[in-house]
Design a protein around this motif. Structure first.
Motif, short mmCIF file in Angstrom:
data_model
loop_
_atom_site.label_atom_id
_atom_site.label_comp_id
_atom_site.label_asym_id
_atom_site.label_seq_id
_atom_site.Cartn_x
_atom_site.Cartn_y
_atom_site.Cartn_z
N HIS A 1 -14.60 -12.53 -84.66
CA HIS A 1 -13.74 -12.37 -85.65
C HIS A 1 -13.55 -12.93 -86.44
O HIS A 1 -12.17 -13.46 -88.09
CB HIS A 1 -12.48 -12.09 -84.58
CG HIS A 1 -12.27 -10.72 -83.67
ND1 HIS A 1 -11.96 -10.75 -81.84
CD2 HIS A 1 -13.06 -9.38 -83.72
CE1 HIS A 1 -12.39 -9.48 -82.14
NE2 HIS A 1 -12.82 -8.95 -82.33
N ARG B 1 -4.91 -6.47 -88.95
CA ARG B 1 -5.77 -5.65 -88.26
C ARG B 1 -6.60 -6.64 -87.48
O ARG B 1 -6.91 -6.47 -86.03
CB ARG B 1 -6.95 -4.82 -89.67
CG ARG B 1 -6.64 -4.52 -90.08
CD ARG B 1 -7.40 -3.71 -90.93
NE ARG B 1 -6.22 -2.22 -91.73
CZ ARG B 1 -6.64 -2.73 -92.99
NH1 ARG B 1 -6.89 -3.98 -93.19
NH2 ARG B 1 -5.94 -1.81 -94.33
N ILE B 2 -6.60 -8.35 -87.72
CA ILE B 2 -7.91 -8.88 -87.02
C ILE B 2 -6.92 -9.31 -86.03
O ILE B 2 -7.55 -9.58 -84.87
CB ILE B 2 -8.45 -10.02 -88.29
CG1 ILE B 2 -9.23 -9.72 -89.08
CG2 ILE B 2 -9.11 -11.75 -87.12
CD1 ILE B 2 -9.37 -10.73 -89.66
N TYR C 1 -4.07 -13.77 -79.92
CA TYR C 1 -4.23 -14.15 -81.21
C TYR C 1 -3.08 -14.51 -81.73
O TYR C 1 -2.67 -15.07 -83.50
CB TYR C 1 -4.73 -13.32 -81.48
CG TYR C 1 -6.39 -13.02 -81.98
CD1 TYR C 1 -7.18 -13.57 -80.58
CD2 TYR C 1 -7.14 -12.08 -82.71
CE1 TYR C 1 -8.32 -13.53 -80.74
CE2 TYR C 1 -8.75 -11.88 -82.18
CZ TYR C 1 -9.44 -13.06 -81.09
OH TYR C 1 -10.15 -12.81 -81.70
N ASP D 1 -12.08 -14.99 -81.15
CA ASP D 1 -14.03 -14.31 -80.87
C ASP D 1 -14.66 -15.18 -82.04
O ASP D 1 -14.33 -14.57 -83.77
CB ASP D 1 -13.61 -12.80 -80.46
CG ASP D 1 -15.43 -12.72 -80.62
OD1 ASP D 1 -16.36 -12.62 -81.33
OD2 ASP D 1 -15.80 -12.07 -79.28
N GLU E 1 -14.37 -12.83 -89.83
CA GLU E 1 -13.94 -11.78 -90.25
C GLU E 1 -13.47 -12.58 -91.43
O GLU E 1 -12.28 -12.34 -92.35
CB GLU E 1 -13.24 -10.73 -89.69
CG GLU E 1 -14.24 -9.73 -88.92
CD GLU E 1 -13.61 -8.46 -87.79
OE1 GLU E 1 -12.74 -8.30 -88.67
OE2 GLU E 1 -14.11 -8.64 -87.09
N LYS F 1 -7.27 -8.04 -82.42
CA LYS F 1 -8.14 -7.52 -81.83
C LYS F 1 -8.37 -8.07 -80.80
O LYS F 1 -9.24 -8.26 -79.68
CB LYS F 1 -9.36 -7.46 -83.03
CG LYS F 1 -9.62 -7.05 -83.87
CD LYS F 1 -10.43 -6.77 -84.72
CE LYS F 1 -10.69 -6.55 -86.04
NZ LYS F 1 -11.96 -6.10 -86.39
N GLY F 2 -7.13 -9.36 -80.66
CA GLY F 2 -6.98 -10.04 -79.25
C GLY F 2 -6.02 -10.72 -78.80
O GLY F 2 -4.82 -10.36 -79.21
#
Length: 309
Positions: A284, A245-246, A253, A281, A287, A249-250
């Motif tokens: 992130h 999921r992380i 990544y 980030d 997280e 997000k970018g």
């Protein structure tokens, strides 16, 4: 020449870089040593995770040389080639001169080729040396069954790595070409999809998370192979899904999140990357710290101490 591709969990080391953009060769060697210590079944330097497209030929050759010295015959070494076909052939020859077992042929640069064009691209690169070659399907290099049929007739081509995720086509390929070519799962964060790929005949995968939690990837893979669905489900929900999921997000990544994970667990790598890849980030990163802290408490490992920065 052993005409077969590596089996099991395949390690794709990153290329550690200093803040000034120069390669940190000492950190790279420690990364490779860490993968070997944790039982990775092959090492694939200077591929996608290693920022292949951001390396010049001198850096490319230096990293292969360091890999060969560090691995010292313990496991197979495969490099990455691709993009510009002339560059790919040149780097294939560099790889051959360094004594690697083979290379992963990545998609061509930008152009959306026809099936005949894709065949010639993969075929010419594969035939440019006597090394084993693995065809990598993703993005602008999506093969039809008849094209793969022609490629399987080339002696050097021993493997097909899928990064596209069309399961209907994957099922067709593994049925049609079983025993003629090996199949590797090359989806982003392949642990996410391995439970679906394995029954089709995909018995190997490239593992990004093995750069920082290889023991968890191994536990997951072993659970899948042994049919321990409860253990596999637990690791999937505890570690794999949260990290994935992380990762979503970018942009970029697929590379920078690996370096972030390595930094979090204390391995010697800086977050530095070369454009167009950007660092993770800060939100992130936090997280990811939380996910890995919980993961290592539940699934501890003793292999980190000797490799910490």
């Amino acid at each position: 020449m052993n005409r077969t591709s590596p089996k099991g969990i395949l390690g794709f080391p990153v290329t550690p870089m200093k803040r000034d953009g120069e390669i940190d060769t000492e950190a790279f060697v420690k990364n490779v040593e860490f993968l070997l210590e944790n039982g990775l079944d092959a090492i694939f330097p200077v591929c996608g995770a290693g920022e292949y497209t951001n390396l010049d030929d001198q850096e490319y050759e230096q990293l292969i040389e360091l890999t060969m010295e560090t691995v010292d015959g313990k496991v197979p070494v495969y490099t990455g080639v691709g993009g510009n076909i002339q560059e790919a052939k040149r780097r294939a020859r560099i790889s051959e001169a360094q004594g690697v077992e083979g290379y992963l042929i990545m998609p061509p640069y930008l152009v959306q080729g026809s099936q005949d064009g894709l065949y010639e691209y993969f075929a010419q690169i594969a035939k440019s040396t006597n090394l084993n070659a693995i065809v990598y399907q993703r993005n602008n290099a999506i093969l039809e069954a008849d094209t793969l049929e022609r490629l399987t007739e080339i002696e050097q081509i021993v493997g097909f790595k899928d990064g596209n995720g069309n399961m209907e086509r994957n099922n067709e390929f593994t049925h049609r070409f079983a025993g003629r070519i090996d199949f590797l799962n090359g989806m982003p964060m392949a642990e996410v999809t391995m439970a679906a790929y394995m029954p089709l005949g995909y018995d190997s995968y490239s593992s990004a998370i093995s750069n920082y939690i290889p023991h968890i990837s191994r536990q997951y893979f072993d659970a899948l192979k042994s049919g321990d669905q409860e253990a596999a489900k637990e690791i999937y929900e505890d570690v794999i899904l949260p990290l994935n999921r992380i990762r979503g997000k970018g942009k970029g990544y697929a590379v920078s999140l690996i370096k972030a994970g390595m930094e979090i667990v204390g391995l010697p790598v800086d977050k530095a990357v070369r454009p167009p890849v950007t660092p993770v980030d800060p939100a992130h990163f936090k997280e990811m710290e939380a996910v890995l802290k919980a993961a290592l408490e539940k699934y501890p490992s003793k292999t980190y101490e000797k490799f910490k920065a």
